[in-house]
Structures are given as C-alpha cells and as structure tokens.
Design a protein around this motif. Structure first.
Motif, short mmCIF file in Angstrom:
data_model
loop_
_atom_site.label_atom_id
_atom_site.label_comp_id
_atom_site.label_asym_id
_atom_site.label_seq_id
_atom_site.Cartn_x
_atom_site.Cartn_y
_atom_site.Cartn_z
N LEU A 279 -8.15 9.19 7.37
CA LEU A 279 -7.67 9.67 6.08
C LEU A 279 -7.81 11.19 6.05
CD1 LEU A 279 -9.14 7.15 3.48
CD2 LEU A 279 -7.10 6.96 4.91
N ILE B 227 -1.22 8.46 1.05
CA ILE B 227 -2.17 7.71 0.24
C ILE B 227 -2.18 8.31 -1.15
CG2 ILE B 227 -3.58 7.13 2.24
CD1 ILE B 227 -5.63 9.20 1.24
N TYR C 182 -12.57 5.88 -2.74
CA TYR C 182 -11.18 5.52 -2.44
C TYR C 182 -11.17 4.14 -1.81
CZ TYR C 182 -6.67 5.32 -0.08
OH TYR C 182 -5.43 4.93 0.36
N ARG D 184 0.84 -1.20 0.00
CA ARG D 184 0.00 0.00 0.00
C ARG D 184 0.87 1.24 0.00
NH1 ARG D 184 -4.66 -0.73 4.41
NH2 ARG D 184 -2.90 -0.33 5.75
N THR D 185 1.92 1.21 0.78
CA THR D 185 2.80 2.37 0.85
C THR D 185 3.51 2.58 -0.47
OG1 THR D 185 3.11 1.91 3.19
CG2 THR D 185 4.68 3.41 2.15
N ASP E 52 -5.58 1.33 -2.25
CA ASP E 52 -5.04 2.68 -2.33
C ASP E 52 -5.29 3.27 -3.72
OD1 ASP E 52 -3.76 4.97 -1.37
OD2 ASP E 52 -1.84 4.31 -2.20
N VAL F 65 -9.51 1.61 0.33
CA VAL F 65 -8.48 1.71 1.36
C VAL F 65 -7.40 0.64 1.16
CG1 VAL F 65 -8.05 1.59 3.84
CG2 VAL F 65 -10.11 2.72 2.98
N VAL G 217 1.36 4.15 -3.13
CA VAL G 217 1.20 5.59 -2.93
C VAL G 217 2.40 6.34 -3.51
CG1 VAL G 217 1.05 7.39 -1.21
CG2 VAL G 217 -0.18 5.26 -0.90
#
Lengths: 896, 210
Positions: A107, A153, A206, A34-35, A211, A208, A38
């Motif tokens: 968020l 994000i 969005y 996920r990171t 992402d 989650v 982003v």
C-alpha cells in the motif's frame, strides 16, 4: 520426447480434475468490488479537487525533469538479484508517501506533492502553507507484485482536517522514515496528524478487504510527530515521547477497542530530545530500544549507552551495552533470531569509509542483541559494502530477517539469518530522496520520491517504481540468498551456503528428514558466542569454550536458518562429542551411526540428545529439540557422574538409553516413552528371564532398533593372559532383543579398534575407519580388511573383500562412519567411501584437499553433508576453524 | 470459449506445472486458483489475448515465486512435520518420480520453467516464450540446456544429438514435432534465428496488456 512428457506427468502426481468455478467467480467479484469502492470514494473526494489539481500541476512540472531511463514495461515481479521496473502507478508522483506491505500488496498512500522551492513548501513534517494548502496528498494505491498491477485504494480520511501519516518520526517499528505504520490482522494502522497542524494525533486504520479508512482513536499527549507504533501479540503499542516528558506505552487491542497502560519504560536519561525510542514486538515479548548518555573523557564527550528493555507481559528488564551507541538516528530492526542496530546517517558506508553526521564517532557502527543470550555483539561491515555508492539518503527497512539500507544507487542488505551482507546495485544511477520503500515479502519495493541534483533541491518528483528480488535457490522455495554453488551435482562435492553460526569443531550434526541440524561443538575461548551470562560464568576463559548455538541446513534450497540455542538452566549442557580416541564408548541410532556424535536420535519430529552437564554435578541429561517449535527442553537428568559409555537409539517408538560407567562396570539400559514420559528398565523385562548380561557391560556398544527387534552390538578385545593392552583378537557380539527374549551371536576376528555398525539395507555393516593404512611406497593409503557384515535373518557374519581405494585421495585424517539405513559412508575431508546394501563401493574424492579434523558430518537423505572442523593441529600448529561446508550427491540410478 | 470452460480446462495442468516448477504440492492448488481468479476478473481482456493460457501460467508463476518466498519457512516447517508424515503414510513414491523431481529441482529456474511448460503443460514454443517474456529462440536455448542436463541425469533417452551440435540444431530435433493442443491457436513466430537463442528479449512476444 513422449518419454519425458510421461515422466513429468508422473512426477506431477495426481492433479485435481474438478474446479469450483463459482467460488472463483465469487472471489473475483470480491476483488472487483474493492476496485469499485475505491472509485466511488474517489468521486466523493471531489472537495479536494482544487488541491489535487494544484499538486497534479506541480507533479507534471516536476516529472518533466524526471529521471531518464527505459520505458517502464511492467515486465513482471522480479528477476533474482536484480531491480526491475514495475507497472505505472495510478496515483501521482509524490515524496514521503507511506508504503507498507500487507502480505499480498504494497500500500502506498499519503505523501506530499510539494517540493523544495515551491511556494508552499515548508517542512516535510508540517507542510503548512500560508494559503492553507499543504501539498499533502490523501490518495493511495496498492501494488500487487504477483501480477505487477496496481489498484487505487480509498483516500486517507478527511474530517475537519486532512490526515497525514507521520513521516519523520525516528521511532522505529522496523522502518526509518515511515515507522508509524503497521499491518495487523488485515488492517493497516498508522498514526497521523492533521495536515494543518491542529489537534492531537489520530490512530487511523485501513481495512484492506473493505477498502475503508477509519479514525480509531484520538491519541493522548501533545501534538507532535513523536509517536512509535508497533504490533505485539495481536495488539498495538503506541508511545509518545516529548523531551523530558512523554507518555507511558499504551496497549490497544483492536478486537475489543480497549486501551491498557503498560508499566513505564526504565527511562533514565533517554537518548536525546529526538527521543529515538523504538519498539519491536516479537513473540511474547516487547522490546524497547533506548539509550542513555554519559559524559566522560577530557575534554568531556557525550557517550551513549545503548539499552534494550524487554517486557515479558509483567515487567521490564533492561540490558545495557556500555560500548557506545549508534547515535541519534540509530535504527533497530529484527534480523532473524537477533536484533540489529545501524545508523544510516552515521555508519559511514562509502568509498572512504568515513563517518558522516555530527554524532560522536565512538560506538559501534553495527550492534546486535541476541534475546536468547541477552548478549550484545559488534559485527563488522565488510569492505564491499562500505564501498557501495553513497546516496543522499538511506532508508532502513527490515522484513524480520533482512535489513536493507535502501538508496536508489545501491542498497546494502544484511541477511540476519546468515550474517552476510550483499549490495543491490541500482535501480538508478542518481539520488532519489524521500522515496517510498518497504519489503514486499522477500522483495524490496521502491517507488516515488524526489530526484535531487547537486546540493540544492532543484528536485523533481519521481513517479517510477522498481522491485528487487534476492538471488534465489534452485527451486525458488526458500528465498534466502545462496552463496553456495548448488546442492545437487551428482557425483561431486559442492560448496553450500555460508552457515549463520560461527566455525567450530566437534559440532553435532543430525538429519531430521528435511534438514541437517548442526549444534554445539567447541570454539576458541574468545568466541563471541561463548555465553558469558550468570547462567554460564565459567565459559569465559574456558579451554573448552563449548557453544550453544546451532543452525539447520536445508539441502533442497541450499539455505540455513538459526535454531534455538542449547538450553541453559542451572547447568550448561553440551552434547557428548567423543573424539576418535574415545571411540570405545559409542552408541548409535539407525540413521545416526556417526563416530564422535552418536548420541542423537530423531523420533517423531523431535531430536533427542544425550548431553553432558558441563562442570556441573548433576550428571548427564537427555535433551529434546522440537523441530517445529524450535525449542529445546531438558527431558530428564540421568543418574550418575563420570559416565563414559553411552548409547541412544529409537525402538518401537521409544528411546533406549544405555549408560555405563567404565570404572565400576555398572550398566543400565533404560527405555523412555516420549508419549507418557515414563522410564522403564530394559534389563528387567516382564518375564524376568532376559537381561542384557550377554553383552559385557561398559564395553563399546551400539544399539539399532529395526522393526520389532532391538540389536545391540558390542566389541570385546581378547587380551591374552599376561598382556597388558595388546589384544590378540576381537570378538564382535550381536544381541537381539525381540521384546521378550535375548539371543546372542558372536564372531571372533583379527583385532580391530573403533569400528562402527550401521544398518545397510537388509543387513548390518561393521566398518573400522581407523584401519586405513598408509604404505610407505604408496601415494594413497590402502583400506584395511576390516569390514564385516551381519545378516540378521541368517545370524551369519561375513568378512567381504575390502574396496578398491586406489582412486581415493585418502588423507591421514579423521574418518567418520555415517549411515542412512541403506548405505554407509566413511567420510574424511579429502575422500569418502560409500557402500550400499549390495556391497558396491563408490569413491567420492573431496571436498577438500586439506586435512580437516573434527568436522560435522551427516547423511542428508542420500547426500553426504560436511561442515566445520579444524585444520589439522598436527600439520598446522596454528590450526584454524573451518567455516565452510559441502554436500555430495550420489549419481542417481537411472529410472527404469 | 467462456471463462468457466477455460479455467476448468487449464486448472489440472496449472496445478501440475506449479508442482513441477516449484516443488511444493500443497500451495499449488491455491496458487492455481488465485491465478484463475485473476483470469476471471480480467476475462474481458484475457480472452482477447493471443495466448490466454500463457498469461495464466505467467500470473501463476509470479504468484508462486512471491508466495514461496513468503511462505518458505512455513512450508519447510509443514514439510518437516505433518507434510512429511502424510507422505510417509501414503507410501513411498516411485523412484523415477523422485528422480524426475530431483533432476528438475537441479535445473536453473528458467530452464526448469521452460521444460515444464513445454513438455508437461504442452505449450508451444511461442506460448512458452509469451509466458516467460522472452523470445522463442531463448526458449529453445533453455530447452536445449535443460534437456542436456536431464539427459546426463538419465531422464531423457531419446534422440538428442551428441555434444558439439549447436543448440538450435539439438533443440529443433527435440522439439521439432510441435504438438499444438486441440483448440489452441496456431503458433506464430517459430523459427527464430540461431543468433536469437539465449538472448533475453525486452518486449518479446506479448501476452496482452492489463
């Protein structure tokens, strides 16, 4: 210390000795992905570098004059009752960013880097600048309170325009200022507009986990920030209002992508051109909060009429409050079982208590709507809240239970479950406007915004954030605010948290195994909670003013929750609460052996109650409350009226109900099987040779089911011939039914009245609380010699010596006898006596020094619970209701 | 030590500590695993911390506090229904176990955490301080106060000094026989001055940065 370590190890129980580390690695990899996603998206977004650089420069300039204070250390996620700084965010400072709680993260996205005074600053809604830049930001980040860490994000989507979520729409989901954003099934939905002001609004989502932002749909209607968005029953509701026009509400199902038109909301003259219409989805119903206006008075003054429209899936039904509304900027929010309206701009909270704004000053500052009773109420705001520092701007946020007016100097918070207010002071001593705030579970999150000096926007963007944690109970389990001093001080009474229901007398109280339920009872005729509905029109002005509301108290966390009110159908039911003067008609269950409230029985997670049908000819009813579902229902109505003698107990997984009419001496013993919902007659067992005629019908009787045996206790006064009422002796009768046969044992003794049988370990104990005596020359009353035990194994009665009560501060007030199966307590408001199965007595002085009658009491496990009641009418003609409660914990037995 | 061995070694005590400190059994395993997921995710940083165990305990406790606040109502409902019946089916718990849990639940949160970390998780005073973000002296104060309460409730019957002793004297007596676990880095910073007892310290022993 090894002793303590070993005890702790045993108390911890069996801990797992194996761990699937591969699974943990997969989960960690997912978080890492996920990171990385982003970051990748951030690179693609290089097209906005120029804008970003511009706003970054603005931000840098702004923060140079930012708030002062200690360095942020990211010291954690909360200290109960305090604001603490959070870790530094990976995104630039901004104002009016959207903040939304996903269930595990906050968020923060969007917002504006421009500030008043900047060349391109136009308006918070449509910051269009002549050079085409907007100051609108796409970037965002997620904050995890569990680790006090942030992650970036994906930025808001950019197609032909940069999308920017609505900010200033006064529609409410639950939050003023950022009301067009909701979380549903792992996705965050928001209504957004092109920052250049072109085109219609879009519904963005969005994801989650992935992402990823998506444009879900282009919304119909004209451009303009006039959208409401809420989630309801797994779907989204969108609604747009233009002055005099507006769309009908539309339902969007994310699972199918289908849109559905809902029936029009009854509009009439809706609130204003600002179209403050708010939607809240709760359970199977959708609530729309609107207002109409009317002109009245001389000179004419606009009067608002607050309205709540309820959609049940088929049609709307509207309820009006003619007492005025909160005005244009009023916000409705879900607060526990009710909805609460407040206008942060008009409420006038401040040292002077004066109102602000230009709305008419009429109407309530605070208004609630109870969807169960469909009644409005106007609670007051306590002085300590009204004297909180007034910030430049409140933001109203709710987490479904608590409603907060968030400002950076002080935030008044209403706990909807208890109806109590508190003020969270801080986190700064100066004003920050247009901040991002949301409830993160039970914590309040604040970040960003714009510091304001004086009346002009010589402002600076704030890049700091804080989190506030409510005061918590001793085990941190519940989160609700604890106003009591605790629940477990061995050997002493301690006050408990304030109940969310009004004070009353003769409420029913029963222990479910984890909570004490308190419901029913009576209040003054003017009680706000006395329903005045079509279902219960006789309540108004009634001398009884019976109450339907109830609450559950959890002694583990010292917290209350409201429970569903007692049912109202064609009749209003009220649990039978016999005062001591009616003690001749009592029944009991194994753990509900309580004088005055003996017709309650807990069985398999349900609470069964024998209830009167107030002013209704259908007779009494057996009600059931499903603890898990928080739902009451009427099991059945029982035959006959004028019933005076009741008993209810559980036996062999079934309920035994005894109903008798004292005048006609008709008695029935019926058994109800909750599984099959079938009744059978206990007086006619299969072999036909056993009936309960061994017990005189209509006499005071109690029933206790223990194992395979059903014990029926009766008391018969032996009145000599020629005497009218004075008994010469009392005969205690115990009938034992083993499922087939009855046997009867009797014991004649000196006359007593009002005794109660309870199970006390391996035997039963008969206690007569009314036998408290008050010698003229004694400072404390003496305890009458009316204690009898019955050993079911030997079928023998005994009359043990009475306890030493010389140290007990027994007042001459009502006494209740309650038992938990192993011990029995005689409870008064000034002292209680507890006897355990060994016959040892304990004196528990307190909880009050005042005489209180008609209080609710129950055994909460091994603890004693006392709540409500009235000050003595004999002592105080203007008797008042007691809204306090206490709990007493026995001194624990030292572990062997 | 690699991350796998570290997590496997820590997991049981982490679960038990969460149960003792927060009183809910079912989520403890989930919360412990969530904390260990974050540990693996940041292992490159965590393994170089002075007290990696303390970091994990702190993350787990933070998660627990957040989760229990969030799930409070749900947990209570579960306990009322399925949870309670399951417990009953498993048979009654020993009286001393219930007494220990009850006594722990009656302690203030910080005292409870200190007791659990020190006497159940076997962390040193410095490691407890790192977990709780306070000075070792503060930990000793929490331990002292917690032990006094537990003694009054009949759970501690060893050689606590009588009332009137200073907090540090009492605690030194109780915790003096520090028992560092095998493989754990030796504690440092012991012996905080009495004046430090009971004072929350900003910037106390660090558990590492993220």
């Amino acid at each position: 210390m090894s002793d303590l370590s070993e005890q702790l190890a045993r108390a911890a129980g069996d801990v797992p000795d194996s761990l699937d580390v591969d699974d943990l690695r997969r989960r960690a990899d997912h978080r890492r992905r996920r990171t990385r996603t982003v970051r990748a998206v951030g690179i693609v977004a290089a097209a906005l570098v120029v804008v970003a650089a511009t706003v970054a420069a603005l931000s840098q300039r702004s923060t140079s004059t930012d708030v002062t204070g200690p360095e942020r250390t990211g010291t954690g996620v909360g200290e109960p009752g305090k604001w603490v700084p959070i870790a530094e965010a990976p995104i630039q400072a901004r104002r009016n960013a959207v903040s939304v709680w996903t269930g595990s993260e906050v968020l923060v996205f969007g917002g504006f880097a421009s500030i008043p005074g900047d060349d391109c600053y136009q308006d918070t809604n449509w910051p269009r600048c002549e050079d085409g830049s907007s100051g609108a930001l796409r970037s965002g980040a997620a904050y995890d309170p569990g680790t006090d860490t942030w992650r970036r994000i994906a930025p808001l989507p950019s197609a032909t325009s940069v999308w920017q979520p609505d900010q200033e729409v006064a529609f409410a989901n639950i939050e003023l200022g950022r009301l067009g954003t909701v979380t549903l099934d792992g996705r965050v939905y928001t209504v957004a507009h092109a920052a250049d002001g072109r085109g219609a609004a879009r519904l963005l989502s969005y994801d989650v986990d992935d992402d990823v932002w998506k444009v879900v749909a282009t919304l119909p209607g004209s451009p303009g920030p006039t959208w409401a968005l809420t989630n309801w029953d797994g779907r989204l509701v969108t609604y747009q209002v233009e002055p005099g026009t507006g769309t009908d509400p539309r339902l969007f199902d994310p699972a199918t992508g289908a849109w559905t038109e809902l029936p029009s909301i009854p509009r009439g003259d809706t609130r204003s051109s600002d179209a403050t219409i708010q939607f809240i989805g709760k359970g199977t119903r959708l609530y729309a909060f609107t207002a109409t206006t009317a002109i009245a008075g001389t000179p004419p003054v606009p009067r608002y009429v607050e309205r709540v429209s309820v959609f049940d899936g088929t049609r709307w039904q509207t309820f009006s409050h003619p007492g005025g509304s909160g005005g244009l900027d009023a916000v409705w929010a879900a607060t526990g079982d009710t909805f609460t309206m407040i206008n942060p701009y008009r409420v006038g909270i401040g040292p002077t208590g004066t109102t602000t704004g230009t709305d008419p000053t009429e109407g309530p500052l605070l208004l609630t709507f109870d969807p169960a009773t469909r009644a409005f109420a106007e609670p007051t705001i306590p002085d300590e809240v009204r004297t909180a520092p007034v910030p430049g701007q409140w933001t109203v946020v709710s987490n479904g239970r608590r409603l907060a007016l968030v400002g950076t100097e002080a935030s008044p918070i209403l706990d909807g479950a208890t109806g109590t207010w508190s003020v969270a002071t801080g986190p700064t001593n100066h004003q920050i406007d247009e901040l991002s705030t949301t409830w993160a579970g039970d914590q309040l999150f604040v970040w960003g915004g714009m510091t304001v000096a004086g009346d002009t926007y010589s402002a600076a963007l704030n890049d700091r954030g804080w989190i506030w944690t409510p005061p918590s109970g001793p085990t941190d389990l519940a989160g609700p605010e604890q106003t009591g001093s605790g629940v477990s001080e061995p050997g002493t009474w301690v006050p408990i948290a304030k109940a969310p229901i009004e004070a009353r007398r003769n409420a029913v109280s029963v222990w479910t195994g984890s909570e004490v339920l308190v419901f029913g009872g009576f209040a003054t005729p003017a009680s706000d909670t006395c329903p005045k509905t079509e279902d219960w029109p006789w309540c108004a002005g009634s001398a009884t003013a019976s109450l339907r509301t109830g609450a559950a108290y959890d002694p583990t966390s010292d917290s209350w929750r409201r429970i569903a009110p007692l049912p109202v159908g064609t009749a209003a039911y009220q649990p039978v609460n016999r005062s001591r003067s009616h003690a001749g008609a009592t029944g009991t269950g194994t753990d509900n052996a309580e004088l005055r409230r003996l017709n309650v029985q807990v069985l398999d997670g349900r609470v069964y109650v024998l209830a009167d049908s107030e002013k209704h000819p259908t007779g009494p009813a057996l009600l059931v409350y499903d603890v898990g579902a928080d739902r009451w229902s009427v099991v059945t109505t029982l035959e006959g009226t004028g019933v005076e003698t009741w008993a209810l107990t559980a036996w062999g997984g079934k309920l035994v109900v005894y109903v008798a009419d004292g005048r006609t001496r008709l008695a029935r013993d019926r058994i109800f099987d909750p599984t099959t919902r079938q009744w059978s007659d206990a007086s006619e067992p299969p072999d036909g040779d056993a009936t309960m005629i061994g017990i005189t019908p209509s006499m005071p009787r109690q029933m206790v089911g223990v194992g395979s045996d059903l014990y029926v206790f009766a008391t018969t006064d032996q009145v000599p011939p020629g005497e009218d009422r004075v008994a010469a002796a009392t005969t205690l009768e115990v009938a034992v039914f083993d499922g087939t046969h009855w046997s009867l044992v009797q014991h004649t003794m000196a006359p007593v009245a009002g005794g109660i049988w309870t199970a006390t370990g391996d035997h039963f104990t008969f206690v007569v609380p009314s036998q408290l005596t008050f010698p003229q020359d004694a400072s404390h009353p003496a305890w009458g010699p009316t204690i009898v035990t019955f050993d079911p194994s030997t079928r023998k009665f005994e009359e043990p010596s009475p306890p030493d009560t010389s140290g007990a501060h027994l007042a001459e007030n009502d006494a209740s006898v309650i038992g938990d199966g192993t011990s029995t307590a005689v409870v008064t408001s000034t002292a209680s006596l507890v006897v355990d199965g060994s016959g040892a007595w304990t004196v528990a002085n307190g909880p009050s020094t005042m005489r209180i009658d008609d209080f609710a009491t129950a055994s909460a496990g091994e603890q004693l619970f006392v709540w409500g009641g009235t000050s003595s009418k004999e002592v105080d003609p203007a008797a008042t209701f007691n809204d306090r409660g206490w709990i007493w914990t026995p001194t624990p037995t030292r572990p062997k | 030590m690699d991350a796998d061995a570290f997590c496997r070694g820590l997991y049981p005590k982490l679960v038990g500590s969460l149960r003792l400190a927060f009183g809910a059994q079912a989520p403890a395993e989930d919360l412990a695993q969530d904390a260990l997921v974050r540990t693996i995710e940041r292992w490159d940083t965590v393994e170089h911390m002075q007290y990696p165990e303390a970091w994990c305990y702190r993350v787990a406790f933070n998660l627990a506090r957040s989760a229990f606040r969030r799930r409070g109502a749900e947990a209570r409902a579960t306990a009322r229904l399925g949870g309670r019946r399951a417990t009953a089916a498993d048979g009654p718990e020993p009286t001393d176990t219930l007494a220990v849990r009850s006594a722990l639940a009656g302690l203030p949160r910080r005292q409870r955490q200190a007791i659990v970390l020190r006497y159940y998780a076997d962390l040193t005073v410095d490691q407890v301080a790192a977990t709780m973000k306070c000075r070792p002296g503060t930990v000793k104060a929490h331990l002292h106060q917690g032990l006094v309460t537990l003694r009054h409730r009949g759970l501690v019957d060893d050689g606590l000094t009588e009332a009137g002793s200073t907090g540090d004297r009492v605690v030194d007596h109780v915790v003096g026989n520090d028992r560092p676990s095998a493989g754990r880095k030796p504690p440092t910073g012991e012996g905080a001055s009495p004046a430090q007892g009971g004072t929350e310290a900003k910037g106390g022993t660090d558990v590492g940065s993220e």
